[in-house]
Design a protein around this motif. Structure first.
Motif, mmCIF file in Angstrom:
data_model
loop_
_atom_site.group_PDB
_atom_site.id
_atom_site.type_symbol
_atom_site.label_atom_id
_atom_site.label_comp_id
_atom_site.label_asym_id
_atom_site.label_seq_id
_atom_site.Cartn_x
_atom_site.Cartn_y
_atom_site.Cartn_z
ATOM 1 N N ASP A 136 -5.423 10.385 9.445
ATOM 2 C CA ASP A 136 -4.636 9.851 8.324
ATOM 3 C C ASP A 136 -3.247 9.440 8.778
ATOM 4 O O ASP A 136 -2.795 8.346 8.486
ATOM 5 C CB ASP A 136 -4.498 10.919 7.227
ATOM 6 N N GLU A 140 -4.389 5.763 9.630
ATOM 7 C CA GLU A 140 -4.074 5.045 8.383
ATOM 8 C C GLU A 140 -2.604 4.656 8.351
ATOM 9 O O GLU A 140 -2.240 3.618 7.809
ATOM 10 C CB GLU A 140 -4.395 5.930 7.167
ATOM 11 N N ALA A 167 0.657 2.646 5.006
ATOM 12 C CA ALA A 167 -0.623 3.355 4.950
ATOM 13 C C ALA A 167 -1.718 2.520 4.303
ATOM 14 O O ALA A 167 -1.492 1.804 3.330
ATOM 15 C CB ALA A 167 -0.449 4.657 4.175
ATOM 16 N N GLY A 168 -2.922 2.614 4.879
ATOM 17 C CA GLY A 168 -4.117 2.111 4.213
ATOM 18 C C GLY A 168 -4.349 0.614 4.270
ATOM 19 O O GLY A 168 -5.398 0.139 3.839
#
Ligand code: BTN
Length: 243
Positions: A9, A35, A52-53
């Motif tokens: 993550d 991420e 992020a993401g």
């Protein structure tokens, strides 16, 4: 060497994580994606914007035999490997800005940072290859230069980060193997055909050096045609810009 893929993550930098994994000395090729990165690093000490993401932050620890000299040209080869993967998935045409920025429609969509870890006794060098690729990003206040993302530049396609990561890893691993066996010569024409500087007016060292882009020589140096003749600029020495 088998690949060992970790998907995390959050990490300081996927390049830093691959360095830590390599230091354990296991006989695998570590691959790390995250991420988000809290200390993503770009070339020339720049930070790498890592929301992020949205994007891909990917690093691989490649082992190259033949010592540090085997690494010359690797960064250009990696640009070709990434461009090939993106074009395979429908993003064509993908450009390369020397030495290895990934360009689409005149804007930067990705960057590659190669870091080396000490030469071992048997002449094997570890090259940590980090790729930052903008996939779904639509806003990034911290980036000064013209940038884009795959979703912005190629909105007619659905961009899956999983499909991208698997294609990119395969392309980079295959290119690294081919580079080890045939050297830079096997990639030069693929690089040249994507050269965004070719026949454009460009400059280096804040305009001290100006000329028209001629492409790369056999060692991967960039050649500028200046009023004083052709000048070859070494990779890592300076950066080139459109004039
Ligand atoms: C550049 O400056 O153009 C190179 C950017 C490289 C960024 C990637 S993101 C994944 C890997 N981890 C890092 O800390 N940097 C590279």
């Amino acid at each position: 060497r088998p690949l060992a893929l970790s998907v995390v993550d959050e990490i300081d930098s996927t390049n830093a994580e691959v360095m830590r994994l390599l230091a354990r000395g296991e006989c695998v090729t570590p691959v790390v994606t995250a991420e988000t990165q809290t200390a993503g690093r770009g070339r020339r000490g720049q930070p790498w914007c890592s929301p992020a993401g949205e994007n891909i932050y990917l690093s691989m620890g490649l082992s190259l035999s033949g010592g540090f000299s085997a690494v010359d040209g690797l960064s250009l080869v990696l640009g070709v490997a990434v461009a090939d993967a993106l074009e395979y998935l429908g993003a064509a045409p993908v450009g390369l800005k020397w030495p290895n920025d990934i360009f689409i429609d005149g804007a930067k969509v990705g960057g590659i940072l190669v870091e080396l870890q000490g030469e071992l006794q048997d002449g094997v060098v570890h090259a940590i290859v980090g790729l930052g690729l903008n996939v779904h990003m639509t806003a990034a206040p911290a980036i000064e230069q013209a940038w884009t993302s795959l979703a912005l530049a190629r909105p007619q396609l659905t961009w899956s980060r999983n499909a991208l990561v698997s294609t990119l890893i395969t392309s980079i691993a295959d290119a690294s193997d081919k580079f080890q066996s045939v050297g830079f010569a096997g990639f030069r024409s693929s690089w040249q055909s994507r050269d965004v500087f070719f026949s454009r007016h460009i400059m280096a060292r804040d305009g001290e050096l100006q000329g028209v882009g001629q492409g790369i020589d056999h060692s991967g140096n960039y050649v500028l045609r200046t009023i004083e003749g052709d000048v070859a600029v070494r990779s890592g020495e300076i950066s080139l810009r459109f004039a």
